[in-house]
Design a protein around this motif. Structure first.
Motif, PDB file in Angstrom:
ATOM      1  N   UNK A  62      47.111  25.014  45.309  1.00  0.00           N
ATOM      2  CA  UNK A  62      47.122  25.652  43.987  1.00  0.00           C
ATOM      3  C   UNK A  62      45.977  25.168  43.107  1.00  0.00           C
ATOM      4  N   UNK A  63      45.622  23.890  43.209  1.00  0.00           N
ATOM      5  CA  UNK A  63      44.567  23.357  42.345  1.00  0.00           C
ATOM      6  C   UNK A  63      43.200  23.965  42.649  1.00  0.00           C
ATOM      7  N   UNK A  64      42.708  23.954  43.902  1.00  0.00           N
ATOM      8  CA  UNK A  64      41.418  24.597  44.151  1.00  0.00           C
ATOM      9  C   UNK A  64      41.452  26.109  43.929  1.00  0.00           C
ATOM     10  N   UNK A  65      42.591  26.742  44.243  1.00  0.00           N
ATOM     11  CA  UNK A  65      42.698  28.183  43.988  1.00  0.00           C
ATOM     12  C   UNK A  65      42.596  28.465  42.496  1.00  0.00           C
ATOM     13  N   UNK A  66      43.282  27.674  41.694  1.00  0.00           N
ATOM     14  CA  UNK A  66      43.220  27.858  40.240  1.00  0.00           C
ATOM     15  C   UNK A  66      41.804  27.623  39.717  1.00  0.00           C
ATOM     16  N   UNK A  67      41.103  26.652  40.273  1.00  0.00           N
ATOM     17  CA  UNK A  67      39.712  26.419  39.876  1.00  0.00           C
ATOM     18  C   UNK A  67      38.839  27.627  40.160  1.00  0.00           C
ATOM     19  N   UNK A  68      39.028  28.231  41.326  1.00  0.00           N
ATOM     20  CA  UNK A  68      38.292  29.457  41.665  1.00  0.00           C
ATOM     21  C   UNK A  68      38.628  30.572  40.671  1.00  0.00           C
TER      22      UNK A  68
ATOM     23  N   UNK B 160      29.502  42.304  44.366  1.00  0.00           N
ATOM     24  CA  UNK B 160      30.360  41.218  44.863  1.00  0.00           C
ATOM     25  C   UNK B 160      30.342  40.076  43.866  1.00  0.00           C
ATOM     26  N   UNK B 161      31.483  39.805  43.265  1.00  0.00           N
ATOM     27  CA  UNK B 161      31.647  38.609  42.452  1.00  0.00           C
ATOM     28  C   UNK B 161      32.947  37.939  42.867  1.00  0.00           C
ATOM     29  N   UNK B 162      33.345  36.917  42.163  1.00  0.00           N
ATOM     30  CA  UNK B 162      34.530  36.169  42.590  1.00  0.00           C
ATOM     31  C   UNK B 162      35.788  37.024  42.599  1.00  0.00           C
ATOM     32  N   UNK B 163      35.940  37.909  41.624  1.00  0.00           N
ATOM     33  CA  UNK B 163      37.143  38.724  41.556  1.00  0.00           C
ATOM     34  C   UNK B 163      37.189  39.743  42.691  1.00  0.00           C
ATOM     35  N   UNK B 164      36.112  40.478  42.904  1.00  0.00           N
ATOM     36  CA  UNK B 164      36.108  41.484  43.966  1.00  0.00           C
ATOM     37  C   UNK B 164      36.251  40.829  45.338  1.00  0.00           C
ATOM     38  N   UNK B 165      35.617  39.672  45.536  1.00  0.00           N
ATOM     39  CA  UNK B 165      35.746  38.964  46.812  1.00  0.00           C
ATOM     40  C   UNK B 165      37.190  38.528  47.041  1.00  0.00           C
ATOM     41  N   UNK B 166      37.856  38.050  45.981  1.00  0.00           N
ATOM     42  CA  UNK B 166      39.249  37.632  46.097  1.00  0.00           C
ATOM     43  C   UNK B 166      40.134  38.795  46.520  1.00  0.00           C
ATOM     44  N   UNK B 167      39.932  39.965  45.915  1.00  0.00           N
ATOM     45  CA  UNK B 167      40.772  41.111  46.222  1.00  0.00           C
ATOM     46  C   UNK B 167      40.535  41.620  47.641  1.00  0.00           C
TER      47      UNK B 167
ATOM     48  N   UNK C 153      34.985  38.480  57.777  1.00  0.00           N
ATOM     49  CA  UNK C 153      33.937  38.889  56.839  1.00  0.00           C
ATOM     50  C   UNK C 153      34.366  38.578  55.404  1.00  0.00           C
ATOM     51  N   UNK C 154      35.624  38.851  55.087  1.00  0.00           N
ATOM     52  CA  UNK C 154      36.122  38.593  53.729  1.00  0.00           C
ATOM     53  C   UNK C 154      36.072  37.107  53.395  1.00  0.00           C
ATOM     54  N   UNK C 155      36.396  36.265  54.366  1.00  0.00           N
ATOM     55  CA  UNK C 155      36.289  34.821  54.141  1.00  0.00           C
ATOM     56  C   UNK C 155      34.848  34.417  53.854  1.00  0.00           C
TER      57      UNK C 155
ATOM     58  N   UNK D 147      30.626  34.227  47.255  1.00  0.00           N
ATOM     59  CA  UNK D 147      30.901  34.486  45.843  1.00  0.00           C
ATOM     60  C   UNK D 147      31.227  33.201  45.098  1.00  0.00           C
ATOM     61  N   UNK D 148      31.900  32.276  45.788  1.00  0.00           N
ATOM     62  CA  UNK D 148      32.286  31.019  45.141  1.00  0.00           C
ATOM     63  C   UNK D 148      31.112  30.085  44.926  1.00  0.00           C
TER      64      UNK D 148
END
Length: 509
Positions: free
Chosen positions: A475-481, A75-82, A44-46, A52-53
């Motif tokens: 690291x590159x796509x993660x940093x973009x997110x 739900x936004x990018x930060x909350x979804x990431x956590x 579900x988190x994925x 969110x992305x």
């Protein structure tokens, strides 16, 4: 509304009582349902992270009550990431607890584990301060039970300290919530973002008191100096899978600081924008120094890991305290890394201590044990990751923090403290590794001081190291997110409009 948003809260909330009521005498069923719940939560988190992305923030209104009066989840990018970070960690912790039989040393481990996940995910998704308090209490109550799992005098003593400190923090939380509500008439964070800039000058002092009290509460959760003292004793005496799960607990405090003060007391708050930055940066740097000193002086492996957690929180909060988009990207990247590294170290420390017989986790030479070479290699990787050496992600994270501090007036101080404490941490970890593995290897033939142990728990710990490798590769796509997530934090207009509606925002402005 997207009903999937509430699943990370509802799923463990339903699963925990179901485990207690229907299978409390059948450990195998508890394991099956707990593991299935953790895997389902990860799936579900994925899905939520992908949503969110690919789009703007989403709102979930419980009972269809509109904000600011109703309970809302955002739900936004930060909350979804956590939520994703918590879910990934929960799968590894569940695997370790089952394969190492930690869940047999007490009662209701899996039910408490699910309640813990409910509280953590709720804290990340909630859109108002009072429900943040509610979810704090849920995760704390569950953590009290998990902390005492297995019993023992040392664990009970550490548990009492943990309870007392957090009860004091909860009391301050309620006082802060009451103060802010008395001044603004609302506790919804989006509504506060609109109303705080409009507070009359006569009420500004009272508002600052409430905000500073909240900062203290979040600092308690994040183990910030001078209220960090509870963490080494608590985490060192907690069961290994619980300590690994607690790796994300301190991040709840860091997340709350970042979310609340960028949204409610950001640049739009005028004179109140100083509230976190002026107080947070000096305390974060001192926290980093204390953590490194503790790593260097630790006499037990578990306490060494605990002080490395304190130091990592100092690095994380240093980046957060700069309150710039670039620094926030660095903070979020380092947050992901430190969660993985902390969990890996706690699990590896437990496996090493369990195999050393009477020596346990003490940093003294002892006869060699089974799988010494494998555990030495894994400990080496986890140690250099936590200390911030290449090629692990700790190096990337600290490099990003240093780079983001170049525009700060405190750049020289930040660079000096981070680099020196990194060197001190390297020395501390090298000392521990040489005593446990290198000096012990020079002893005569190994003496069997403990029965053979299964290899599966080591595999569970290795998953956290593999996650760090994956983080480095991607690291590159993660940093973009993370850059997009940081941009949303510092330009919260869409967040506010999503929660309150464009017409309400227009009227209040």
């Amino acid at each position: 509304m997207n009903h999937w948003i509430i699943v990370p809260i509802v799923l463990p909330a339903l699963l925990a009582p179901f485990i207690v009521l229907t299978m409390r005498h059948d450990l195998l069923l508890q394991r099956v349902f707990s593991m299935a719940g953790a895997v389902a939560l990860l799936a579900v988190a994925l899905g939520l992270t992908a949503q969110a992305a690919s789009g703007p923030a989403q709102l979930y209104e419980l009972g269809n009550w509109r904000a600011p009066f109703g309970i809302v989840l955002v739900l936004d990018r930060l909350s979804a990431l956590m939520v994703l970070l918590t879910s990934l960690l929960s799968v590894v912790v569940a695997i370790y607890a089952i394969t190492s039989a930690w869940d047999t040393r007490g009662r209701h481990f899996h039910a408490l584990f699910q309640f813990q996940l409910m509280g953590i995910n709720g804290a990340f998704l909630t859109g108002d301060i009072f429900n943040l308090f509610v979810f704090f209490e849920v995760l704390l109550i569950a953590s009290y039970g998990l902390m005492l799992h297995g019993g023992g005098a040392a664990r009970m003593k550490a548990g009492v300290q943990y309870v007392v400190v957090n009860l004091a923090g909860s009391t301050l939380f309620l006082i802060a919530v009451g103060t802010i509500y008395g001044v603004t008439g609302t506790l919804n964070m989006a509504d506060l973002a609109v109303k705080v800039p409009q507070i009359p000058a006569g009420d500004q002092a009272l508002l600052r008191v409430g905000a500073l009290l909240l900062l203290v509460v979040f600092a308690v959760k994040a183990a910030l100096v001078p209220i960090h003292f509870w963490l080494p004793g608590t985490y060192a005496n907690a069961p290994a899978p619980v300590a690994a799960l607690f790796a994300v607990m301190t991040k709840v405090g860091a997340y709350s600081i970042l979310r609340f003060f960028t949204l409610v007391f950001g640049d739009a708050a005028g004179d109140n924008a100083w509230l976190a930055a002026d107080w947070l940066l000096p305390a974060a740097l001192v926290t980093l120094i204390v953590g490194a000193a503790g790593v260097l002086g630790a006499k037990e492996l578990s306490r060494l890991v605990c002080f490395s957690v304190v130091g990592s929180m100092g690095t994380l909060l240093t980046a957060i305290a700069l309150f710039t988009p670039a620094a926030t990207v660095a903070a979020l990247f380092y947050m992901i890394h430190s969660t993985f590294a902390t969990a890996a170290l706690f699990l590896l420390a437990d496996q090493i201590s369990d195999r050393r017989g009477g020596a346990g986790g003490r940093l003294t030479t002892a006869p060699r044990f089974a799988q010494t070479g494998l555990l030495a290699s894994l400990f080496f990787l986890a140690a250099i990751a936590m200390a911030g050496m290449p090629p692990m992600t700790g190096f990337l994270g600290k490099l990003m923090v240093l780079d983001s501090a170049r525009s700060s007036d405190s750049m020289a101080t930040i660079w000096t403290i981070i680099l020196v404490t990194s060197l001190v941490s390297i020395v501390g970890f090298a000392r521990a590794g040489s005593v446990i593995f290198w000096k012990s290897a020079s002893l005569p033939d190994p003496v069997e001081t403990a029965p053979s142990r299964p290899a599966l728990p080591i595999a569970a710990a290795s998953l956290m190291l593999a996650a760090m490798v994956g983080l480095a590769i991607f690291a590159n796509p993660v940093t973009g997110y993370l850059e997009t997530a940081a941009a949303e934090l510092y330009s919260p207009t869409h967040y506010i409009r999503t929660v309150l509606g464009p017409e309400v925002v227009a009227e209040q402005r």
